[in-house]
Design a protein around this motif. Sequence first.
Motif, short mmCIF file in Angstrom:
data_model
loop_
_atom_site.label_atom_id
_atom_site.label_comp_id
_atom_site.label_asym_id
_atom_site.label_seq_id
_atom_site.Cartn_x
_atom_site.Cartn_y
_atom_site.Cartn_z
N PHE B 306 40.27 40.39 37.55
CA PHE B 306 39.47 39.34 38.18
C PHE B 306 38.36 39.86 39.07
O PHE B 306 37.51 39.11 39.51
CB PHE B 306 40.37 38.40 38.98
CG PHE B 306 41.32 37.66 38.09
CD1 PHE B 306 40.88 36.66 37.25
CD2 PHE B 306 42.67 37.98 38.08
CE1 PHE B 306 41.75 35.98 36.42
CE2 PHE B 306 43.55 37.30 37.26
CZ PHE B 306 43.08 36.30 36.42
N ILE B 307 38.37 41.12 39.42
CA ILE B 307 37.34 41.59 40.34
C ILE B 307 36.39 42.58 39.68
O ILE B 307 35.21 42.33 39.56
CB ILE B 307 37.96 42.16 41.63
CG1 ILE B 307 38.72 41.03 42.34
CG2 ILE B 307 36.88 42.72 42.54
CD1 ILE B 307 39.53 41.45 43.51
N THR B 308 36.93 43.71 39.17
CA THR B 308 36.00 44.71 38.65
C THR B 308 35.44 44.35 37.28
O THR B 308 34.30 44.64 36.99
CB THR B 308 36.65 46.10 38.57
OG1 THR B 308 37.96 45.94 38.02
CG2 THR B 308 36.74 46.74 39.92
N GLY B 309 36.22 43.71 36.45
CA GLY B 309 35.68 43.34 35.14
C GLY B 309 36.70 42.51 34.41
O GLY B 309 37.88 42.64 34.64
N LEU B 310 36.24 41.65 33.53
CA LEU B 310 37.18 40.77 32.86
C LEU B 310 37.82 41.48 31.68
O LEU B 310 37.53 41.20 30.53
CB LEU B 310 36.46 39.50 32.40
CG LEU B 310 36.04 38.59 33.56
CD1 LEU B 310 35.14 37.48 33.06
CD2 LEU B 310 37.25 38.01 34.26
N ASP B 311 38.70 42.41 32.00
CA ASP B 311 39.29 43.23 30.97
C ASP B 311 40.64 42.65 30.56
O ASP B 311 41.69 43.15 30.92
CB ASP B 311 39.45 44.65 31.52
CG ASP B 311 39.71 45.62 30.41
OD1 ASP B 311 39.86 45.18 29.26
OD2 ASP B 311 39.78 46.82 30.71
N PHE B 312 40.59 41.54 29.81
CA PHE B 312 41.81 40.79 29.52
C PHE B 312 42.81 41.56 28.66
O PHE B 312 44.00 41.55 28.92
CB PHE B 312 41.47 39.46 28.84
CG PHE B 312 41.06 38.40 29.81
CD1 PHE B 312 40.66 38.73 31.09
CD2 PHE B 312 41.09 37.07 29.45
CE1 PHE B 312 40.28 37.77 32.00
CE2 PHE B 312 40.72 36.08 30.36
CZ PHE B 312 40.31 36.44 31.62
#
Lengths: 296, 346
Positions: B306-312
């Motif tokens: 949620f902060i550095t990147g949307l790496d789902f």
Amino acid sequence: MDYSSYRIKKDGFDTFNYIIMIILAVITIFPFYYVVIISFADYAAVQKHLIYIFPTSINLDAYKLVFKGEMFLSSFFVSIFITVTGTVLSMIFSTASAYALSKSFVPGNKMMFNFILVPMFFSGGLIPYYLTIQKLGLIDKIWVLIIPGAINSFYLILLKNFFKELPASIEESAKIDGANDLYILYRIVLPMSAPVIATISLFYAVDRWNDYYTALLYISNRKLFPLQLVLREAILDFAQIMASPIGAEIARNNRPTYTKALQMAIITVATVPILCVYPFIQKHFTKGILFGAVKE
Amino acid sequence: MKLIWNVKPDYLERLIVMEKERINLMSNTKISEKNINIIPIKNKPLWKQILDCKYFYIMFIPTFVLYFIFSYVPLYGIQLAFKDLNFAKGITGSSWTSMHGLKHFYELLSNMEFQKAFSNTIIISIQRIIFQFPVPIILALLLNEIRKDSTKRIIQTVLTFPHFLSWIVVTGIFFNLLGDAGVLNEILAALGLKKVHFLTQASTFRGLLYITNNWKEAGWGTIIYLAAIAGISVELYEAAIVDGAKRFQLMRYITWPAIKSVIGVMLILAIANIMNAGFDQIFNMYNAAVYDKADIIDTYIFRRTFITGLDFASSTAIGLFKSVVNFIMLFAGNLAVKKITGKGIY
């Protein structure tokens, strides 16, 4: 339970024990005490004292600011709404299904119980859950704070164990009189279970009141922020608060407001509702939850 | 509070009680033959049994729906751990990753930040078992030695209360005490000592975690042990006292055996939770200055997602990895405790 009052002679250990307990109680209470006195403190008074432990000033500025800020008031009402609605819904659902689960003669009872049990160990994890909520269109809706977590498996099982221990004869005689199971549950069984109902309701209510995480993930509309999330910003990210209407109010006041007092005032306001309810229900804990818990 | 589901109620005993009650009912009130079968008996045809229980099924419907949507539907998303998420095509439409779908796992295991979070998680969990797990047990034994019931209740009420505060409130309370302008630093300054940055200093941060956690949860933790102690019959103690047993002998030979199995169960659950080193607490208390010592898997997932990147996709992979390790630890912990105490949870 209280065996030591029977025959054991008083000795040095008792004194030692009492001293330990008093120290622990003081350690538990002191941080609250300090929060409260700081929330009422005057900035000048705190500055004057080397160590500010005894309150020498009463200043309500922090509370005035807190209750004037729109943001705070709306979050307070959001929290009250989700706590009340959430607890009522949770209790209706949980008591009903716990009662159903407590009847082992119902065909498929084991299957129903496993249905509850499995998700306690297997879960999709954060992301699949997030995507599910997103698909349901619950993002930024107040119901996301109420519906998905409406049932807690642990509390459900506690209730189930409690219902299992109730004497069957009363229910049976009601059945002979022609009452159906729903009527029996809400008119006969629940009134008999007051301690456990009070305890589990408190647990649900406190969980709701303290929940910030759900809102952090799924709510971005500041009007729907619950109190704990506002509190989180006030403590961890004070710049946020200063940029909000409360901050504008502070700036307009044009006098040295003690920012720490503001934080402590919000903590106090967030704690008082729990403090008001908890002591009355605490005495039911042992009676209520442990009834089914440690029976072997 | 987590051991409830393991405790098997004594079905036989219950059946006997039920049977006795029914006989009583029959002898006290005149009921017609037809009414005796209030509880559906197994010799009825299944459809009849099900029909008799229709209200119980109705009661279960809301729970069924909620669990299905919020616990079972997300399970389907686990496949994301093996895929490259394509937002346009959705989860099902996304293609499998390279390396037989294990790309995310390889990447994670070679990621320095993840390795750090992983080792922090394990270290913090183990240290929690050392510094936190025994505290409620000792506290319960001491509480049990208090003579007056009213005193005991007051102290219990006080010690249990912090459990009901959120970690945000507790964090605020301790910032107030231990922060740079907090009372402890004021005392240090008054004594002419240097201020200690308890909250932003990597060397003291873990200690702070255990102390604040004990402050919040130790009192609550005693309840389960006190309940086990409450189940001991007073006659056992009285007999031992007549035989000349002293306080510590009573503790050692009567109280301790009674709570031993509860301790075992709690220990298994603590071991099974080794991958959850206390997200709620650390997430609210930590800061960038202490990442090195305090960043755990859960906080790492949160930041990464949620902060550095949307790496789902790789976050899902971490989640799956965590669940699998927890599950293995549940079995391992159970085996170990069974070896030691002779009693596990299944």
